[in-house]
Design a protein around this motif. Structure first.
Motif, PDB file in Angstrom:
ATOM      1  N   ASN A 178       0.869  -1.070  -0.063  1.00  0.00           N
ATOM      2  CA  ASN A 178       0.066  -0.076   0.038  1.00  0.00           C
ATOM      3  C   ASN A 178       0.796   1.147   0.031  1.00  0.00           C
ATOM      4  O   ASN A 178       1.591   1.262   0.948  1.00  0.00           O
ATOM      5  CB  ASN A 178      -0.834   0.067   1.161  1.00  0.00           C
ATOM      6  N   GLY A 179       1.035   2.059  -1.159  1.00  0.00           N
ATOM      7  CA  GLY A 179       1.720   3.162  -1.255  1.00  0.00           C
ATOM      8  C   GLY A 179       1.582   4.105  -0.029  1.00  0.00           C
ATOM      9  O   GLY A 179       2.472   4.675   0.375  1.00  0.00           O
ATOM     10  N   GLU A 180       0.299   4.421   0.341  1.00  0.00           N
ATOM     11  CA  GLU A 180      -0.112   5.346   1.236  1.00  0.00           C
ATOM     12  C   GLU A 180       0.761   5.084   2.736  1.00  0.00           C
ATOM     13  O   GLU A 180       1.104   5.741   3.579  1.00  0.00           O
ATOM     14  CB  GLU A 180      -1.703   5.608   1.484  1.00  0.00           C
ATOM     15  N   GLN A 181       0.339   3.746   2.996  1.00  0.00           N
ATOM     16  CA  GLN A 181       0.912   3.018   4.238  1.00  0.00           C
ATOM     17  C   GLN A 181       2.555   3.255   4.010  1.00  0.00           C
ATOM     18  O   GLN A 181       3.232   3.530   5.255  1.00  0.00           O
ATOM     19  CB  GLN A 181       0.373   1.834   4.495  1.00  0.00           C
ATOM     20  N   LEU A 182       2.957   3.107   2.970  1.00  0.00           N
ATOM     21  CA  LEU A 182       4.468   2.964   2.851  1.00  0.00           C
ATOM     22  C   LEU A 182       5.037   4.344   3.148  1.00  0.00           C
ATOM     23  O   LEU A 182       6.187   4.624   3.902  1.00  0.00           O
ATOM     24  CB  LEU A 182       5.008   2.367   1.269  1.00  0.00           C
ATOM     25  N   ILE A 183       4.212   5.353   2.951  1.00  0.00           N
ATOM     26  CA  ILE A 183       4.761   6.992   3.118  1.00  0.00           C
ATOM     27  C   ILE A 183       4.715   6.909   4.458  1.00  0.00           C
ATOM     28  O   ILE A 183       5.704   7.802   5.092  1.00  0.00           O
ATOM     29  CB  ILE A 183       3.920   7.749   2.264  1.00  0.00           C
ATOM     30  N   VAL A 184       3.682   6.562   5.320  1.00  0.00           N
ATOM     31  CA  VAL A 184       3.589   6.957   6.606  1.00  0.00           C
ATOM     32  C   VAL A 184       4.517   6.070   7.395  1.00  0.00           C
ATOM     33  O   VAL A 184       5.003   6.626   8.377  1.00  0.00           O
ATOM     34  CB  VAL A 184       2.101   6.525   6.946  1.00  0.00           C
ATOM     35  N   ALA A 185       4.887   4.712   6.917  1.00  0.00           N
ATOM     36  CA  ALA A 185       5.524   3.977   7.784  1.00  0.00           C
ATOM     37  C   ALA A 185       7.272   4.283   7.533  1.00  0.00           C
ATOM     38  O   ALA A 185       7.938   3.882   8.390  1.00  0.00           O
ATOM     39  CB  ALA A 185       5.391   2.439   7.216  1.00  0.00           C
ATOM     40  N   ALA A 186       7.464   4.538   6.173  1.00  0.00           N
ATOM     41  CA  ALA A 186       9.042   4.765   5.705  1.00  0.00           C
ATOM     42  C   ALA A 186       9.339   6.187   5.319  1.00  0.00           C
ATOM     43  O   ALA A 186      10.312   6.599   6.123  1.00  0.00           O
ATOM     44  CB  ALA A 186       9.117   3.837   4.809  1.00  0.00           C
ATOM     45  N   VAL A 187       8.625   6.565   4.667  1.00  0.00           N
ATOM     46  CA  VAL A 187       9.151   7.931   3.773  1.00  0.00           C
ATOM     47  C   VAL A 187       9.026   9.154   4.793  1.00  0.00           C
ATOM     48  O   VAL A 187      10.060   9.827   5.173  1.00  0.00           O
ATOM     49  CB  VAL A 187       8.298   8.191   2.648  1.00  0.00           C
ATOM     50  N   LEU A 188       8.097   9.366   5.918  1.00  0.00           N
ATOM     51  CA  LEU A 188       7.727  10.245   6.515  1.00  0.00           C
ATOM     52  C   LEU A 188       8.802  10.059   8.036  1.00  0.00           C
ATOM     53  O   LEU A 188       9.545  11.021   8.213  1.00  0.00           O
ATOM     54  CB  LEU A 188       6.268  10.463   7.152  1.00  0.00           C
ATOM     55  N   PRO A 189       8.738   8.824   8.323  1.00  0.00           N
ATOM     56  CA  PRO A 189       9.924   8.860   9.384  1.00  0.00           C
ATOM     57  C   PRO A 189      11.401   9.257   9.086  1.00  0.00           C
ATOM     58  O   PRO A 189      12.214   9.798   9.779  1.00  0.00           O
ATOM     59  CB  PRO A 189       9.789   7.362   9.960  1.00  0.00           C
ATOM     60  N   LEU A 190      11.759   8.912   7.698  1.00  0.00           N
ATOM     61  CA  LEU A 190      13.048   9.124   7.275  1.00  0.00           C
ATOM     62  C   LEU A 190      13.373  10.334   7.012  1.00  0.00           C
ATOM     63  O   LEU A 190      14.187  11.228   7.374  1.00  0.00           O
ATOM     64  CB  LEU A 190      13.273   8.290   6.038  1.00  0.00           C
ATOM     65  N   LEU A 191      12.131  11.236   6.596  1.00  0.00           N
ATOM     66  CA  LEU A 191      12.210  12.866   6.403  1.00  0.00           C
ATOM     67  C   LEU A 191      12.476  13.390   7.979  1.00  0.00           C
ATOM     68  O   LEU A 191      13.171  14.500   7.887  1.00  0.00           O
ATOM     69  CB  LEU A 191      11.004  13.429   5.804  1.00  0.00           C
ATOM     70  N   ALA A 192      11.628  12.728   8.874  1.00  0.00           N
ATOM     71  CA  ALA A 192      11.762  13.330  10.316  1.00  0.00           C
ATOM     72  C   ALA A 192      13.181  13.280  10.773  1.00  0.00           C
ATOM     73  O   ALA A 192      13.662  14.178  11.582  1.00  0.00           O
ATOM     74  CB  ALA A 192      10.752  12.635  11.070  1.00  0.00           C
TER      75      ALA A 192
END
Length: 257
Positions: A35-49
């Protein structure tokens, strides 16, 4: 000496139940990762943080190195992303479309379905720890070795608490409300809930409330464990209390259809 004729069927049933749970866990894991949306929340946003916290200097006074202060908080954010937001949204929409009701009537059963979701959360969390932890190490993170066992235990306990909370929300309100609640909570907990920043930075009027949140218990305890190697007993007790209360509430009020 008589040989029990019941032990073989019992062992076979237990093996079959475990197999069904692991298969459901694999299905849930692949669904979350696909799920692309869940991947954003689970990986992309934490990495950006992680990158943002390291290069903005917002945590310079928390530890000797910004990455030492940022990494534990981002790992705590990963727990909320997967166990609460991701699992809550997925379960809410599965409930809406009748998937939960259908699966609960199969040999997997309701308990097996819940255990399968727990397996999926832990599996995705392990992947998150590998990715975020690996990148943090490359950025110079040096966690306190003495605090690593406590850190692992806190991640598992945090996953249990937030999975229970996610299921409670998903099983009691409409999927659209679940989507709004879990995403809003993700933002608020990350900002002022003790996840990315120590809970003592919250406004004074919010401090008593924030100190009792599972997010503050997880974030502050992880920082203590991985920065100084100390174990926060109060943080563990707060997470245990939230796990028990939310688990009981989810069991009591969860609606399968």
């Amino acid at each position: 000496m008589p040989i029990s004729t019941q032990s073989a069927p019992v062992a076979s049933n237990a093996h079959g139940t475990l197999k069904r749970i692991m298969l459901q866990g694999r299905y849930e894991t692949l669904a979350m990762l696909g799920n692309g949306e869940q991947l954003i929340v689970a990986a992309v946003l934490p990495l950006l943080a992680l990158i943002g916290l390291v290069f903005t200097g917002l945590l310079d006074d928390v530890a000797e190195s910004p990455i030492d202060a940022a990494a534990p908080g981002v790992l705590a954010l990963c727990v909320i992303s997967t166990a609460f937001t991701g699992q809550g949204i997925a379960t809410g929409f599965d409930r809406r479309y009748g998937v939960l009701r259908f699966l609960s009537t199969t040999p997997l059963g309701r308990a097996g379905l819940i255990y399968g979701k727990v397996v999926a959360v832990l599996t995705v969390l392990v992947l998150q720890v590998i990715v975020i932890g690996g990148i943090s190490l490359l950025m110079g993170w040096r966690p306190a070795v003495a605090g690593i066992p406590a850190g692992i235990a806190l991640l598992v306990l945090g996953a249990a608490a937030f999975t229970a909370l996610g299921l409670l929300v998903a099983g009691t309100v409409r999927p659209e409300a679940t989507l709004a609640i879990t995403n809003l909570a993700w933002v608020l907990l990350a900002a002022v809930g003790g996840i990315l920043f120590p809970s003592n930075r919250a406004p004074d009027y919010l401090q008593p409330f924030v100190d009792l949140l599972p997010s503050a218990a997880l974030g502050d305890s992880l920082r203590s464990a991985l920065i100084s190697g100390s174990t926060s007993v109060s943080g563990i007790l707060i997470l245990l209390a939230w796990t028990i209360i939310a688990g009981f509430a989810a069991t009591r009020w969860f609606k399968w259809n």
